[in-house]
Each structure stands twice: as structure tokens, then as C-alpha cells.
Design an enzyme around this catalytic site. Structure first.
Site, PDB file in Angstrom:
ATOM      1  N   TYR A   1     -16.784  31.050  44.820  1.00 47.47           N
ATOM      2  CA  TYR A   1     -17.255  30.008  45.740  1.00 47.47           C
ATOM      3  C   TYR A   1     -16.132  29.469  46.641  1.00 47.47           C
ATOM      4  CZ  TYR A   1     -21.947  29.698  43.690  1.00 47.47           C
ATOM      5  OH  TYR A   1     -23.241  29.948  43.298  1.00 47.47           O
TER       6      TYR A   1
ATOM      7  N   PHE B   1     -18.408  18.849  46.684  1.00 50.33           N
ATOM      8  CA  PHE B   1     -19.049  19.263  45.428  1.00 50.33           C
ATOM      9  C   PHE B   1     -18.384  20.473  44.787  1.00 50.33           C
ATOM     10  CE2 PHE B   1     -21.481  21.141  48.971  1.00 50.33           C
ATOM     11  CZ  PHE B   1     -21.401  22.496  48.661  1.00 50.33           C
TER      12      PHE B   1
ATOM     13  N   THR C   1     -32.085  25.353  48.976  1.00 48.95           N
ATOM     14  CA  THR C   1     -30.987  25.025  48.044  1.00 48.95           C
ATOM     15  C   THR C   1     -31.345  23.808  47.195  1.00 48.95           C
ATOM     16  OG1 THR C   1     -29.424  25.856  49.671  1.00 48.95           O
ATOM     17  CG2 THR C   1     -28.518  24.505  47.896  1.00 48.95           C
TER      18      THR C   1
ATOM     19  N   ASN D   1     -29.378  24.644  40.464  1.00 49.88           N
ATOM     20  CA  ASN D   1     -30.554  25.141  41.197  1.00 49.88           C
ATOM     21  C   ASN D   1     -30.969  26.556  40.796  1.00 49.88           C
ATOM     22  OD1 ASN D   1     -28.491  26.461  42.453  1.00 49.88           O
ATOM     23  ND2 ASN D   1     -28.951  25.765  44.520  1.00 49.88           N
TER      24      ASN D   1
ATOM     25  N   HIS E   1     -28.693  31.936  42.573  1.00 42.63           N
ATOM     26  CA  HIS E   1     -27.924  32.112  43.812  1.00 42.63           C
ATOM     27  C   HIS E   1     -28.474  33.327  44.544  1.00 42.63           C
ATOM     28  CE1 HIS E   1     -24.513  32.695  46.529  1.00 42.63           C
ATOM     29  NE2 HIS E   1     -24.559  33.978  46.203  1.00 42.63           N
TER      30      HIS E   1
ATOM     31  N   GLU F   1     -19.916  39.971  47.505  1.00 44.58           N
ATOM     32  CA  GLU F   1     -20.329  39.419  46.209  1.00 44.58           C
ATOM     33  C   GLU F   1     -20.720  40.532  45.228  1.00 44.58           C
ATOM     34  OE1 GLU F   1     -21.912  35.225  48.191  1.00 44.58           O
ATOM     35  OE2 GLU F   1     -23.349  36.517  47.161  1.00 44.58           O
TER      36      GLU F   1
HETATM   37  P1  CMP Z   1     -25.678  28.533  46.045  1.00 46.11           P
HETATM   38  O1  CMP Z   1     -26.782  29.140  46.838  1.00 46.11           O
HETATM   39  O2  CMP Z   1     -25.245  29.212  44.815  1.00 46.11           O
HETATM   40  O3  CMP Z   1     -24.404  28.361  46.999  1.00 46.11           O
HETATM   41  C1  CMP Z   1     -23.583  27.226  47.004  1.00 46.11           C
HETATM   42  C2  CMP Z   1     -23.954  26.250  45.955  1.00 46.11           C
HETATM   43  O4  CMP Z   1     -23.356  24.987  46.074  1.00 46.11           O
HETATM   44  C3  CMP Z   1     -25.428  25.962  46.051  1.00 46.11           C
HETATM   45  O5  CMP Z   1     -26.158  27.085  45.637  1.00 46.11           O
HETATM   46  C4  CMP Z   1     -25.568  24.723  45.208  1.00 46.11           C
HETATM   47  O6  CMP Z   1     -25.708  25.029  43.842  1.00 46.11           O
HETATM   48  C5  CMP Z   1     -24.218  24.059  45.424  1.00 46.11           C
HETATM   49  N1  CMP Z   1     -24.377  22.895  46.270  1.00 46.11           N
HETATM   50  C6  CMP Z   1     -24.716  22.874  47.559  1.00 46.11           C
HETATM   51  N2  CMP Z   1     -24.784  21.605  48.001  1.00 46.11           N
HETATM   52  C7  CMP Z   1     -24.477  20.817  46.945  1.00 46.11           C
HETATM   53  C8  CMP Z   1     -24.378  19.421  46.760  1.00 46.11           C
HETATM   54  N3  CMP Z   1     -24.601  18.574  47.758  1.00 46.11           N
HETATM   55  N4  CMP Z   1     -24.043  18.971  45.542  1.00 46.11           N
HETATM   56  C9  CMP Z   1     -23.805  19.841  44.528  1.00 46.11           C
HETATM   57  N5  CMP Z   1     -23.879  21.176  44.642  1.00 46.11           N
HETATM   58  C10 CMP Z   1     -24.222  21.652  45.841  1.00 46.11           C
END
Ligand code: CMP
Length: 139
Positions: A51, A59, A93, A114, A117, A128
Site C-alpha cells: 500500500y 489512514f 470502497t 472493507n 481489495h 500487484e
Molecule cells: P483498498 O481498495 O484495498 O485500497 C486502499 C484501502 O485503503 C481501501 O481499500 C480501504 O480499505 C483503505 N481506506 C481508504 N480510505 C480509508 C479511510 N478513510 N480510512 C481507513 N481506511 C481507508
């Protein structure tokens, strides 16, 4: 031309809540073929590397802690227009904004936790995929 592969992770929250089977079933029903798959736990260093693009975001620390908090399932998926179609299947997301019938609507609990990914571009799908899998692990 849109590529035909994307990278997914079933995240630690979904693994802990016993949703691996349900999510893989939605992936299969969505018309995706599994090219590669493994069950593993990321170290904080590896999660931070995956990431890295989000390093400056507020975050980031929370994201790295969460993604290294337990095992995940990583997989390369194949379908025409894979990146975009998979993002449609997983939903927004933030699960509060995810459409009915999406993986995040069904299984995600918050924007941080969530459930899944999905790569956001063909270039990132390649990077990735290479992060997790060698050529010998793709079928
Ligand atoms: P992902 O699609 O895995 O890619 C980036 C990740 O950052 C996203 O899913 C979320 O899990 C995380 N993410 C994005 N925005 C936030 C936020 N505001 N607070 C916490 N986690 C976040």
C-alpha cells in the site's frame, strides 16, 4: 485495450468472519476465472510495501496494521475487462455507499475493514500480481 486480469485480496476481516467461501462463490458467479491463489499473512513491512501509494494518507498506519492483523487470501482473477468489472462486483470502497448485490455491501463493515481489495488499473493489476505470485504459480 482493457486488460483481462486483476488482483484481489480477501482481507483479514472477511477471513475472520468466515466469508472466504461466500466471496469466492460471488467471484465465480461473476464470471471470473482463478488464475492464481494463496492463503497467507502479510507482515507489517509487506503490507506497507503493498500500500506504498497511500503512504502519505492519514489512514496508512491503520491500513497497514489491519492488513497484517491476520491471514488473507490473495488471487489473480481473469475475465474480459477484469479491473473495471471486478470493481463493479466489489462495490464502493465505503460499504455505506456500496450498491446492492456487491461483495462489500454483503460482507464489509467499514471503509477500513472493507472485506476485499481490487486493483484500480491494469498497470497496478500487473504490479500487484507480481507482488504475490511467480510465473510458476499461475495457471
Ligand atoms: P483498498 O481498495 O484495498 O485500497 C486502499 C484501502 O485503503 C481501501 O481499500 C480501504 O480499505 C483503505 N481506506 C481508504 N480510505 C480509508 C479511510 N478513510 N480510512 C481507513 N481506511 C481507508
Amino acid at each position: 485495450m482493457a486488460g483481462n486480469r486483476t488482483l484481489t485480496m480477501i482481507k483479514p476481516d472477511a477471513v475472520r468472519n468466515n466469508h472466504i467461501g461466500g466471496i469466492l462463490s460471488m467471484i465465480n458467479d461473476g464470471g471470473f476465472r482463478i488464475v492464481a491463489m494463496k492463503y497467507l499473512r502479510l507482515t507489517p513491512e509487506k503490507a506497507g510495501k503493498f500500500y506504498e501509494v497511500h503512504k502519505e494518507r492519514p489512514f496508512y498506519g491503520e491500513l497497514v496494521d489491519f492488513m497484517s492483523s491476520g491471514p488473507i487470501v490473495a488471487a489473480i482473477l481473469e475475465k474480459d475487462n477484469a479491473v473495471e468489472d471486478f470493481r463493479t462486483l466489489i462495490g464502493a470502497t465505503n460499504p455505506a455507499n456500496a450498491a446492492e448485490g456487491t461483495i462489500r455491501k454483503r460482507y464489509a463493515t467499514s471503509i477500513g475493514e472493507n472485506a476485499v481489495h481490487g486493483s484500480d488499473s491494469d498497470d497496478n493489476a500487473r504490479l500487484e500480481g507480481d507482488f504475490f505470485f511467480s510465473e510458476l504459480e499461475r495457471f
